[in-house]
Scaffold this motif. Structure first.
Motif, PDB file in Angstrom:
ATOM      1  N   ASN A   1      77.190 -19.661  -7.747  1.00  0.00           N
ATOM      2  CA  ASN A   1      76.331 -20.831  -7.692  1.00  0.00           C
ATOM      3  C   ASN A   1      76.690 -21.662  -6.468  1.00  0.00           C
ATOM      4  O   ASN A   1      77.439 -22.626  -6.539  1.00  0.00           O
ATOM      5  N   SER A   2      76.157 -21.290  -5.318  1.00  0.00           N
ATOM      6  CA  SER A   2      76.510 -21.952  -4.064  1.00  0.00           C
ATOM      7  C   SER A   2      75.977 -23.380  -3.992  1.00  0.00           C
ATOM      8  O   SER A   2      76.521 -24.208  -3.264  1.00  0.00           O
ATOM      9  N   SER A   3      74.924 -23.705  -4.738  1.00  0.00           N
ATOM     10  CA  SER A   3      74.391 -25.068  -4.689  1.00  0.00           C
ATOM     11  C   SER A   3      75.403 -26.062  -5.263  1.00  0.00           C
ATOM     12  O   SER A   3      75.582 -27.156  -4.731  1.00  0.00           O
ATOM     13  N   VAL A   4      76.103 -25.679  -6.330  1.00  0.00           N
ATOM     14  CA  VAL A   4      77.108 -26.555  -6.910  1.00  0.00           C
ATOM     15  C   VAL A   4      78.291 -26.688  -5.955  1.00  0.00           C
ATOM     16  O   VAL A   4      78.801 -27.791  -5.719  1.00  0.00           O
ATOM     17  N   ALA A   5      78.726 -25.579  -5.386  1.00  0.00           N
ATOM     18  CA  ALA A   5      79.850 -25.626  -4.441  1.00  0.00           C
ATOM     19  C   ALA A   5      79.484 -26.477  -3.223  1.00  0.00           C
ATOM     20  O   ALA A   5      80.307 -27.262  -2.741  1.00  0.00           O
TER      21      ALA A   5
ATOM     22  N   ALA B   1      77.261 -28.944  -3.080  1.00  0.00           N
ATOM     23  CA  ALA B   1      77.199 -30.353  -3.487  1.00  0.00           C
ATOM     24  C   ALA B   1      78.603 -30.946  -3.583  1.00  0.00           C
ATOM     25  O   ALA B   1      78.834 -32.081  -3.152  1.00  0.00           O
ATOM     26  N   LYS B   2      79.533 -30.178  -4.095  1.00  0.00           N
ATOM     27  CA  LYS B   2      80.920 -30.653  -4.205  1.00  0.00           C
ATOM     28  C   LYS B   2      81.510 -30.885  -2.817  1.00  0.00           C
ATOM     29  O   LYS B   2      82.163 -31.905  -2.578  1.00  0.00           O
TER      30      LYS B   2
ATOM     31  N   LEU C   1      78.611 -33.731   4.973  1.00  0.00           N
ATOM     32  CA  LEU C   1      77.348 -34.452   4.826  1.00  0.00           C
ATOM     33  C   LEU C   1      76.648 -34.570   6.178  1.00  0.00           C
ATOM     34  O   LEU C   1      75.439 -34.375   6.277  1.00  0.00           O
ATOM     35  N   GLU C   2      77.405 -34.848   7.212  1.00  0.00           N
ATOM     36  CA  GLU C   2      76.832 -34.912   8.566  1.00  0.00           C
ATOM     37  C   GLU C   2      76.286 -33.547   8.985  1.00  0.00           C
ATOM     38  O   GLU C   2      75.236 -33.457   9.617  1.00  0.00           O
ATOM     39  N   GLU C   3      76.990 -32.478   8.620  1.00  0.00           N
ATOM     40  CA  GLU C   3      76.517 -31.123   8.927  1.00  0.00           C
ATOM     41  C   GLU C   3      75.204 -30.836   8.200  1.00  0.00           C
ATOM     42  O   GLU C   3      74.294 -30.221   8.756  1.00  0.00           O
ATOM     43  N   VAL C   4      75.081 -31.283   6.965  1.00  0.00           N
ATOM     44  CA  VAL C   4      73.836 -31.114   6.210  1.00  0.00           C
ATOM     45  C   VAL C   4      72.687 -31.792   6.949  1.00  0.00           C
ATOM     46  O   VAL C   4      71.602 -31.229   7.089  1.00  0.00           O
TER      47      VAL C   4
END
Length: 85
Positions: A11-15, A17-18, A27-30
């Motif tokens: 579940n990469s979405s949870v990882a 988000a963490k 967050l800046e990379e996102v």
């Protein structure tokens, strides 16, 4: 694509988000990645639905696209349960 390049990551979405919650740099990379993403409306592509529905079948309806699947062993047809057709 060679199979050895494919890795299950769970579940990469949870990882993800963490990571974003714990690391300001992530967050800046996102935000940087978000600027590079483009939206593609698949329904405007005339051949999309044909390719999509063909890809829903396993094995694929065009085995020439997936030669490794063409040579895979196939399961024997199953017999119906007694009393069922």
């Amino acid at each position: 694509m060679p199979r050895e390049r494919i890795h299950f990551i769970g579940n990469s979405s949870v990882a993800g988000a963490k990571l974003v919650m714990l690391n300001r740099g992530m967050l800046e990379e996102v935000h940087r990645l978000r600027e590079r993403i483009s939206y593609l409306e698949l329904m405007v592509d005339p051949g999309y639905m044909e390719r999509f529905t063909s890809a829903c079948f396993l094995p694929h309806t065009n085995l020439a696209l997936f030669p490794s699947v063409a040579h895979a062993p196939r399961a024997a047809p199953r017999e119906p349960a007694p009393g069922r057709l």
